[in-house]
Design an enzyme around this catalytic site. Structure first.
Site, PDB file in Angstrom:
ATOM      1  N   TYR A  76       0.856  -1.186   0.000  1.00  0.00           N
ATOM      2  CA  TYR A  76       0.000   0.000   0.000  1.00  0.00           C
ATOM      3  C   TYR A  76       0.891   1.235   0.000  1.00  0.00           C
ATOM      4  O   TYR A  76       1.861   1.302   0.753  1.00  0.00           O
ATOM      5  CB  TYR A  76      -0.890  -0.008   1.248  1.00  0.00           C
ATOM      6  N   ASP A  83       9.197   2.190  -0.315  1.00  0.00           N
ATOM      7  CA  ASP A  83       8.221   2.824   0.559  1.00  0.00           C
ATOM      8  C   ASP A  83       8.512   2.350   1.982  1.00  0.00           C
ATOM      9  O   ASP A  83       8.116   1.253   2.385  1.00  0.00           O
ATOM     10  CB  ASP A  83       6.800   2.459   0.124  1.00  0.00           C
ATOM     11  N   LYS A 114       4.888   8.232   9.159  1.00  0.00           N
ATOM     12  CA  LYS A 114       4.671   7.643  10.491  1.00  0.00           C
ATOM     13  C   LYS A 114       5.712   8.099  11.519  1.00  0.00           C
ATOM     14  O   LYS A 114       5.589   9.194  12.048  1.00  0.00           O
ATOM     15  CB  LYS A 114       4.590   6.121  10.376  1.00  0.00           C
TER      16      LYS A 114
HETATM   17  N1  PLP Z   1       2.923   3.738   2.511  1.00  0.00           N
HETATM   18  C1  PLP Z   1       2.782   2.789   3.450  1.00  0.00           C
HETATM   19  C2  PLP Z   1       3.727   1.640   3.451  1.00  0.00           C
HETATM   20  C3  PLP Z   1       1.785   2.876   4.407  1.00  0.00           C
HETATM   21  O1  PLP Z   1       1.655   1.913   5.326  1.00  0.00           O
HETATM   22  C4  PLP Z   1       0.926   3.998   4.386  1.00  0.00           C
HETATM   23  C5  PLP Z   1      -0.150   4.128   5.364  1.00  0.00           C
HETATM   24  O2  PLP Z   1      -0.444   3.272   6.154  1.00  0.00           O
HETATM   25  C6  PLP Z   1       1.099   4.958   3.397  1.00  0.00           C
HETATM   26  C7  PLP Z   1       2.113   4.812   2.480  1.00  0.00           C
HETATM   27  C8  PLP Z   1       0.221   6.155   3.350  1.00  0.00           C
HETATM   28  O3  PLP Z   1       0.501   6.987   4.433  1.00  0.00           O
HETATM   29  P1  PLP Z   1      -0.582   8.019   4.992  1.00  0.00           P
HETATM   30  O4  PLP Z   1      -1.647   7.188   5.636  1.00  0.00           O
HETATM   31  O5  PLP Z   1       0.190   8.871   5.943  1.00  0.00           O
HETATM   32  O6  PLP Z   1      -1.096   8.783   3.824  1.00  0.00           O
END
Ligand code: PLP
Length: 451
Positions: A164, A259, A287
């Site tokens: 994700y 990511d 995070k």
């Molecule tokens: N990338 C990863 C691996 C994530 O786990 C998340 C959110 O859980 C995101 C991107 C998106 O981050 P945000 O919720 O701060 O938009």
């Protein structure tokens, strides 16, 4: 509390509704939430849809614990979905944020603290020679893809099932049928034309990546991957998978984006790239980098990042980007992690290991068809009979069983992520007793499911 209707008057209270007898009754918080917010929540997973029942409303948190609005206490394994590696309301983090806030919370101008933060991020992630701060992981991912497209002058991106990267249009597409050439929208509102620019392949299937690159590699701007996946539950990269992605991306002049929104500062101080000794072209952080406030970042090699405006022509901006309060909380979190670097990750791993051992023996004793995946303080208990290495295997999990298990734990005061396909987070503030209490609740939960 029952609100009595005044004769002749239409009693409608902000917090009330009328029953069949014209008696106005107080709405529950959950009912009020649904009257004001679509589905009652600000982000879907919070609604408990996949585990059933009504979500718990949290009123406060301290250390490893959260408290709901009725005062019930839980050991928290959501930890706000990852940011709170130090636990809730860490005194030093709160103090820095408060101090910063008292001097003004936002200026829309450069501040010293974002420079310090950029230095701290570069120090932790040497592959990030330049870093740009944004407000969410979604924004970081979306912006990095724009940058990769501009840098490579190509349009398509490759991502992996179960990973994700936030909810920008480019990422809300799944694999199409047959030869997996064209993505299909995963959400209404994402145009087919956008989805076609994103190709999705199974996580850990390097052969499919090779096949795909052989056919279409020269059109791929970026490969984006969670190096250790947290978003289909915790799933580890197979041996050679990430090295294979690195090699093939370099060969085709495609940018490799890690990511590390979850794994950054979590699986090691320098994230999965430090743990696995890998060097991506671009990295996404979120995070932990915000210390519990809305901040995220993307960065990478200088020559790529320097085409961003105003140094270059690729546009990306944000009113609250690099917000001083978020930077203060994030920087203090990172400083605490760095100070304790030689011990804190070992301790987190030891807690995770004890959890894994306890859960594994509970699985064995209860003869449950289940398995646990873990990296350090990140783990998922899958109700699946086979090891889980990708989304197809994760989806074989018995989600009904997970729902019952989740509610058993919730009753026992253990707050797990309310979905089979999410990772649980252990923080530095979880004590050995917390872990033992949780293992005991899990053992009882698995035994109860058998009955
Ligand atoms: N990338 C990863 C691996 C994530 O786990 C998340 C959110 O859980 C995101 C991107 C998106 O981050 P945000 O919720 O701060 O938009």
């Amino acid at each position: 509390m029952t609100l009595q209707k005044r004769p002749g008057a239409c009693v409608m209270n902000m917090n009330g509704t009328k029953d069949g007898n014209g008696i106005a009754r107080e709405l529950s918080l959950w009912q009020r939430a649904q009257e004001g917010i679509p589905g009652g929540v600000s982000s879907p997973v919070r609604a408990f849809k996949s585990v059933g029942g009504e979500p718990v409303f949290i009123s406060s948190g301290k250390g490893s614990r959260v408290f709901d609005v009725t005062g019930k206490e839980y050991i928290d394994y959501v930890c706000s979905w990852g940011p709170l590696i130090l636990g809730h309301a860490h005194p030093r983090v709160i103090e820095r944020a408060r101090e910063r806030m008292e001097k003004g919370s936002t200026f829309g101008a450069p501040t010293e603290i974002e420079v310090e933060m950029a230095e701290a991020v570069k120090d932790a992630f040497p592959s990030m020679e330049r870093v740009r701060f944004v407000s969410s992981g979604t924004e970081a991912a979306m912006s990095a893809v724009r940058l990769a497209r501009a840098f490579t002058k190509r349009t398509r991106i490759l991502k992996f099932e179960g990973c994700y990267h936030g909810h920008a249009d480019s990422f809300l597409s799944g694999s199409g049928s047959g030869m997996v050439s064209f993505g299909i929208p995963e959400s209404p509102g994402v145009p087919d034309s956008f989805a076609r620019e994103t190709v999705t392949l199974p996580f850990n299937d390097l052969e499919k990546v090779h096949d795909f690159f052989e056919r279409e590699g020269s059109g791929i701007a970026a490969v984006i991957v969670e190096p250790i996946c947290g978003n289909m539950g915790c799933v580890l990269p197979a041996d050679g998978f990430l090295a294979g992605l690195r090699e093939i991306s370099s060969r085709y002049h495609t940018l490799l984006i890690f990511d590390e929104v979850i794994t950054g500062f979590r699986v090691a101080y320098g994230g999965a790239q430090e743990l696995l000794k890998m060097e991506p072209d671009l990295t996404l952080l979120g995070k932990i980098v915000g210390g519990g406030f809305p901040a995220a970042a993307y960065g990478g090699r200088k020559e790529i990042m320097e085409i961003l405006a105003p140094a270059g022509a690729v546009y990306q901006a944000g009113t609250l980007s690099g917000n001083p309060v978020a930077m203060a909380a994030g920087l203090e979190t990172i400083r605490i992690l760095k100070e304790a670097r030689s011990t804190i990750y070992g301790e987190l791993d030891a807690k995770g290991k004890r959890m894994e051992e306890g859960v594994t023996s509970a699985i064995r004793e209860s003869e449950t068809a289940a398995t646990i995946n873990r990296v350090g303080s990140l783990f998922t208990l899958f109700f699946a009979s086979e090891p889980v290495n990708d989304l197809t295997l994760a989806k074989k999990s018995d989600t009904k069983k997970f729902g019952k298990f989740f509610h058993f734990l919730l009753d026992r005061g253990v707050y797990f992520p309310p979905s089979q396909f999410e990772a649980a987070f252990i923080s530095a503030s979880h004590s050995a007793e917390d872990i033992e209490e949780t293992v005991e609740a899990i053992s009882d939960g698995l035994a109860a499911l058998k009955e």
